[in-house]
Write a protein that holds these residues in place. Structure first.
Motif, PDB file in Angstrom:
ATOM      1  N   PRO A  65       5.039  -2.120 -12.946  1.00  0.00           N
ATOM      2  CA  PRO A  65       5.872  -1.957 -11.987  1.00  0.00           C
ATOM      3  C   PRO A  65       6.175  -3.524 -11.341  1.00  0.00           C
ATOM      4  CG  PRO A  65       4.368  -0.265 -11.582  1.00  0.00           C
ATOM      5  CD  PRO A  65       3.784  -1.123 -12.599  1.00  0.00           C
ATOM      6  N   GLN A  66       7.476  -3.621 -10.986  1.00  0.00           N
ATOM      7  CA  GLN A  66       7.987  -4.989 -10.615  1.00  0.00           C
ATOM      8  C   GLN A  66       7.457  -5.154  -8.927  1.00  0.00           C
ATOM      9  OE1 GLN A  66      12.148  -5.759 -11.029  1.00  0.00           O
ATOM     10  NE2 GLN A  66      12.210  -7.758 -10.311  1.00  0.00           N
ATOM     11  N   VAL A  67       7.030  -6.268  -8.342  1.00  0.00           N
ATOM     12  CA  VAL A  67       6.816  -6.788  -7.082  1.00  0.00           C
ATOM     13  C   VAL A  67       8.199  -7.028  -6.683  1.00  0.00           C
ATOM     14  CG1 VAL A  67       5.622  -8.154  -5.708  1.00  0.00           C
ATOM     15  CG2 VAL A  67       4.550  -7.356  -7.669  1.00  0.00           C
ATOM     16  N   THR A  85       6.148  -2.723  -4.178  1.00  0.00           N
ATOM     17  CA  THR A  85       6.228  -2.396  -5.542  1.00  0.00           C
ATOM     18  C   THR A  85       7.448  -1.360  -5.834  1.00  0.00           C
ATOM     19  OG1 THR A  85       3.565  -2.307  -5.669  1.00  0.00           O
ATOM     20  CG2 THR A  85       4.821  -1.228  -7.494  1.00  0.00           C
ATOM     21  N   GLU A  86       7.988  -1.785  -7.209  1.00  0.00           N
ATOM     22  CA  GLU A  86       9.135  -0.920  -7.507  1.00  0.00           C
ATOM     23  C   GLU A  86       8.720   0.468  -7.276  1.00  0.00           C
ATOM     24  OE1 GLU A  86      12.544  -1.100 -10.998  1.00  0.00           O
ATOM     25  OE2 GLU A  86      10.394  -1.733 -11.302  1.00  0.00           O
ATOM     26  N   GLY A  87       9.604   1.214  -6.838  1.00  0.00           N
ATOM     27  CA  GLY A  87       9.232   2.729  -6.446  1.00  0.00           C
ATOM     28  C   GLY A  87       8.897   3.007  -5.245  1.00  0.00           C
ATOM     29  N   ASP A  88       8.344   2.177  -4.639  1.00  0.00           N
ATOM     30  CA  ASP A  88       8.078   2.361  -2.859  1.00  0.00           C
ATOM     31  C   ASP A  88       8.964   2.838  -2.194  1.00  0.00           C
ATOM     32  OD1 ASP A  88       5.416   1.634  -3.621  1.00  0.00           O
ATOM     33  OD2 ASP A  88       5.411  -0.482  -2.669  1.00  0.00           O
ATOM     34  N   VAL A  93       6.629   0.820   3.179  1.00  0.00           N
ATOM     35  CA  VAL A  93       6.418  -0.530   3.727  1.00  0.00           C
ATOM     36  C   VAL A  93       6.265  -0.517   5.203  1.00  0.00           C
ATOM     37  CG1 VAL A  93       8.212  -2.430   3.900  1.00  0.00           C
ATOM     38  CG2 VAL A  93       8.232  -1.284   1.889  1.00  0.00           C
ATOM     39  N   LEU A  94       6.555   0.579   5.958  1.00  0.00           N
ATOM     40  CA  LEU A  94       6.413   0.497   7.464  1.00  0.00           C
ATOM     41  C   LEU A  94       4.926   0.655   7.498  1.00  0.00           C
ATOM     42  CD1 LEU A  94       9.479   2.926   8.635  1.00  0.00           C
ATOM     43  CD2 LEU A  94       9.125   0.410   8.638  1.00  0.00           C
ATOM     44  N   SER A 116      14.636  -1.894  -2.543  1.00  0.00           N
ATOM     45  CA  SER A 116      15.009  -2.580  -3.395  1.00  0.00           C
ATOM     46  C   SER A 116      14.656  -3.988  -3.132  1.00  0.00           C
ATOM     47  CB  SER A 116      16.323  -2.484  -3.926  1.00  0.00           C
ATOM     48  OG  SER A 116      17.256  -2.831  -2.570  1.00  0.00           O
ATOM     49  N   ASP A 117      14.669  -4.976  -3.904  1.00  0.00           N
ATOM     50  CA  ASP A 117      14.370  -6.425  -3.602  1.00  0.00           C
ATOM     51  C   ASP A 117      15.443  -6.924  -2.906  1.00  0.00           C
ATOM     52  OD1 ASP A 117      12.867  -8.743  -3.957  1.00  0.00           O
ATOM     53  OD2 ASP A 117      14.352  -9.622  -5.365  1.00  0.00           O
TER      54      ASP A 117
END
Length: 212
Positions: A65-67, A85-88, A93-94, A116-117
């Motif tokens: 998975p992409q960071v 991480t991609e999919g989070d 994140v909170l 997303s980034d």
């Protein structure tokens, strides 16, 4: 002697044949058989190791998975920039930001939204109203959710659009392009103007989208 041979010729010839057979096996060496080639065990093991034991062995090393980087602002305990991480989702994140403040307006946030980034997550306080992004180039912001839980086609980000059933990255990008080229959607039925969105897809979406 000749008379005896005539009278016992069967026994005589039988004994002669037996004697010939005995002499054959005694004086003629047995034919050498061709030796089988010796198996190279090391080469065999090397070949076995080169064969993938499952499809997972063929998975590329870069399939992890992409960071991605997310900026968290507003009514959170630890505002700042966090790795995800991609999919989070927003709620993941909170948690990294220490959670929400007591005065955070939870009803306006879509906690299930995939991040997303370069995403900016802004958590408004109660009574603050909708958050509007400052439009900084290279960044995007979460459009806070109205209490009805529907996605606004005229305000949603690409990441938010992808939370809708049947909407992947290509269709989400097409919706944004249509919005930028033709202006805001006037009715939710205008979504069927997007290539790949027909009546069946629209039926799944109509209860989850809005234009105002």
């Amino acid at each position: 002697m000749a008379e005896w041979i005539k009278s016992n010729k069967l026994y005589f010839f039988g004994g002669a044949l037996a004697m010939c057979a005995l002499l054959y096996y005694l004086f003629i060496p047995p034919q050498e058989t061709e030796a089988l080639p010796e198996i190279d065990q090391a080469a065999l093991a090397e070949r076995e190791d080169s064969v993938p034991k499952s499809l997972e062995d063929e998975a590329p090393a870069d399939g992890q998975p992409q960071v991605i980087i997310v900026d968290v602002k507003g009514a959170v305990k630890k505002p700042g920039v966090y790795n995800a991480t991609e999919g989070d989702r927003v709620i993941d994140v909170l948690k990294k930001a220490g959670g929400l403040m007591e005065n955070a307006d939870r009803n306006q946030i879509n906690f299930a939204l995939r991040v997303s980034d370069e995403l900016v997550i802004y958590i408004p306080e109660e009574g603050e109203g909708l958050f509007e992004t400052n439009g900084a180039e290279g960044t995007t912001s979460i459009s806070v959710q109205q209490n009805d839980g529907r996605i606004n086609l005229n305000k949603a980000t690409e990441a938010e659009l992808q939370t809708l059933p049947g909407i992947g990255p290509s269709k989400a990008a097409a919706i944004l392009e249509h919005r930028e080229t033709n202006g805001p959607f006037k009715a939710i039925e205008d979504l069927k103007l997007i290539a790949g969105i027909g009546d069946k897809t629209f039926e799944k979406l109509k209860e989850r989208i809005k234009v105002k």
